[in-house]
Design a protein around this motif. Structure first.
Motif, PDB file in Angstrom:
ATOM      1  N   ALA A  28       0.848  -1.192   0.000  1.00 29.09           N
ATOM      2  CA  ALA A  28       0.000   0.000   0.000  1.00 29.09           C
ATOM      3  C   ALA A  28       0.883   1.241   0.000  1.00 29.09           C
ATOM      4  O   ALA A  28       1.954   1.240   0.591  1.00 29.09           O
ATOM      5  CB  ALA A  28      -0.922   0.009   1.214  1.00 29.09           C
TER       6      ALA A  28
ATOM      7  N   THR B 288      -7.271   0.653   6.123  1.00 33.28           N
ATOM      8  CA  THR B 288      -7.470  -0.724   5.675  1.00 33.28           C
ATOM      9  C   THR B 288      -8.476  -1.409   6.593  1.00 33.28           C
ATOM     10  O   THR B 288      -8.430  -1.249   7.805  1.00 33.28           O
ATOM     11  CB  THR B 288      -6.136  -1.500   5.698  1.00 33.28           C
ATOM     12  OG1 THR B 288      -5.230  -0.871   4.780  1.00 33.28           O
ATOM     13  CG2 THR B 288      -6.334  -2.944   5.287  1.00 33.28           C
TER      14      THR B 288
ATOM     15  N   THR C 178       0.529   2.338   7.076  1.00 32.21           N
ATOM     16  CA  THR C 178      -0.227   1.781   5.956  1.00 32.21           C
ATOM     17  C   THR C 178      -1.466   1.024   6.424  1.00 32.21           C
ATOM     18  O   THR C 178      -2.352   0.722   5.620  1.00 32.21           O
ATOM     19  CB  THR C 178       0.641   0.833   5.111  1.00 32.21           C
ATOM     20  OG1 THR C 178       1.016  -0.319   5.889  1.00 32.21           O
ATOM     21  CG2 THR C 178       1.892   1.532   4.612  1.00 32.21           C
TER      22      THR C 178
ATOM     23  N   THR D 292      -3.648   0.306  -3.065  1.00 32.77           N
ATOM     24  CA  THR D 292      -3.177  -0.972  -2.528  1.00 32.77           C
ATOM     25  C   THR D 292      -2.971  -1.950  -3.670  1.00 32.77           C
ATOM     26  O   THR D 292      -3.449  -1.723  -4.791  1.00 32.77           O
ATOM     27  CB  THR D 292      -4.187  -1.569  -1.528  1.00 32.77           C
ATOM     28  OG1 THR D 292      -5.417  -1.852  -2.217  1.00 32.77           O
ATOM     29  CG2 THR D 292      -4.463  -0.619  -0.380  1.00 32.77           C
TER      30      THR D 292
END
Length: 280
Positions: A21, A220, A216, A59
């Motif tokens: 990502a 998510t 990162t 991503t």
């Protein structure tokens, strides 16, 4: 100009595949172009199914809420960030403590640091974490390593009823939890439903919860929530996390620790400060 654009897009694809990502701001700085140019490139690459465009970045294709990358695939991502997080997290552990470490590549890096701390009792469902503590001589420093049983996952975790039963009988001073993703709405998440139950049992066994997650992981979402953001006593992340996102987390967790990587991320806090925000 077209060739230059294609070369730029090739670099973006390489970065996404290598790291899993990337953020728009990071790509813009790396390529020396504007955020808008990067967003246009991501639109093109997303239409070609070379990346998945997400809020604030991109991503690797296919990394959705139920996909669980293997340990080997993840271990090379964000190395500087994970090492900085591990160093900051290790400072929270005192000799003689009973510590829980979940499976994951960030907790694996933390295990390298904790191997030097004497007289720990470390409970983990991670084969990789247990191996680090053994090979680095932690037992010679009076540390006891307890490995739960269970069924092995792609992330080298032991999960399932056996692991859950073992964890429910324990009382730990502090638990360090690695996560697949985190958002304000979904909290701390995992793509593996069975691993969620095991991680939840580990969280419940600890008096203090410390989540270790590089930048990162923000934005998510895995299919299953392990814990809400507000359940974390401490969240240790890195200075690649944008300041606006740091502000969101400060409002949710008791204490936010931002590890300085020295890599000049655009989201960096004060260099060398180590800690930002939150009450203790």
């Amino acid at each position: 100009m077209s060739l230059l654009a294609e070369q730029r897009r090739d670099v973006i694809v390489e970065q996404v595949r290598a790291r899993g990502a990337v953020r728009v701001s990071e790509l813009a700085e790396h390529l020396g172009v504007s955020d808008m140019t990067v967003r246009r490139d991501l639109d093109v690459l997303a239409r070609r199914r070379l990346v998945d465009k997400v809020h604030g970045g991109a991503t690797a294709v296919g990394e959705h809420s139920t996909e669980e990358p293997g340990f080997t695939a993840k271990v090379t991502r964000e190395l500087d960030e994970k090492d900085a997080i591990a160093a900051a997290a290790a400072e929270l552990v005192e000799p003689g403590a009973a510590v829980g470490l979940s499976a994951g590549t960030t907790t694996w890096r933390l295990a390298h640091r904790l191997a030097a701390t004497p007289r720990l009792t470390v409970v983990t469902n991670s084969l990789a974490v247990a191996d680090v503590l053994h090979t680095r001589g932690a037992q010679g420093r009076g540390t006891t390593v307890i490995l739960t049983g269970g069924v092995r996952t792609p992330s080298e975790a032991l999960v399932g009823p056996v692991a859950v039963a073992a964890l429910r009988s324990l009382n730990l001073d502090v638990v360090f939890l690695g996560v697949h993703g985190m958002t304000a709405a979904a909290g701390f998440t995992t793509p593996n439903l069975t691993e969620r139950d095991t991680n939840r049992a580990l969280v419940d066994a600890g008096q203090q919860l410390v989540v270790v997650a590089d930048h990162t992981k923000w934005g998510t979402v895995g299919i299953s929530t392990i814990a809400e953001l507000g359940e974390a006593d401490v969240l240790v992340t890195d200075d690649g996390l944008a300041e606006v996102d740091q502000a969101v987390l400060r409002g949710e967790v008791d204490r936010l620790v931002v590890a300085h990587t020295g890599s000049g991320h655009p989201g960096s806090g004060q260099p060398g400060s180590g800690h930002t925000g939150g009450s203790t």
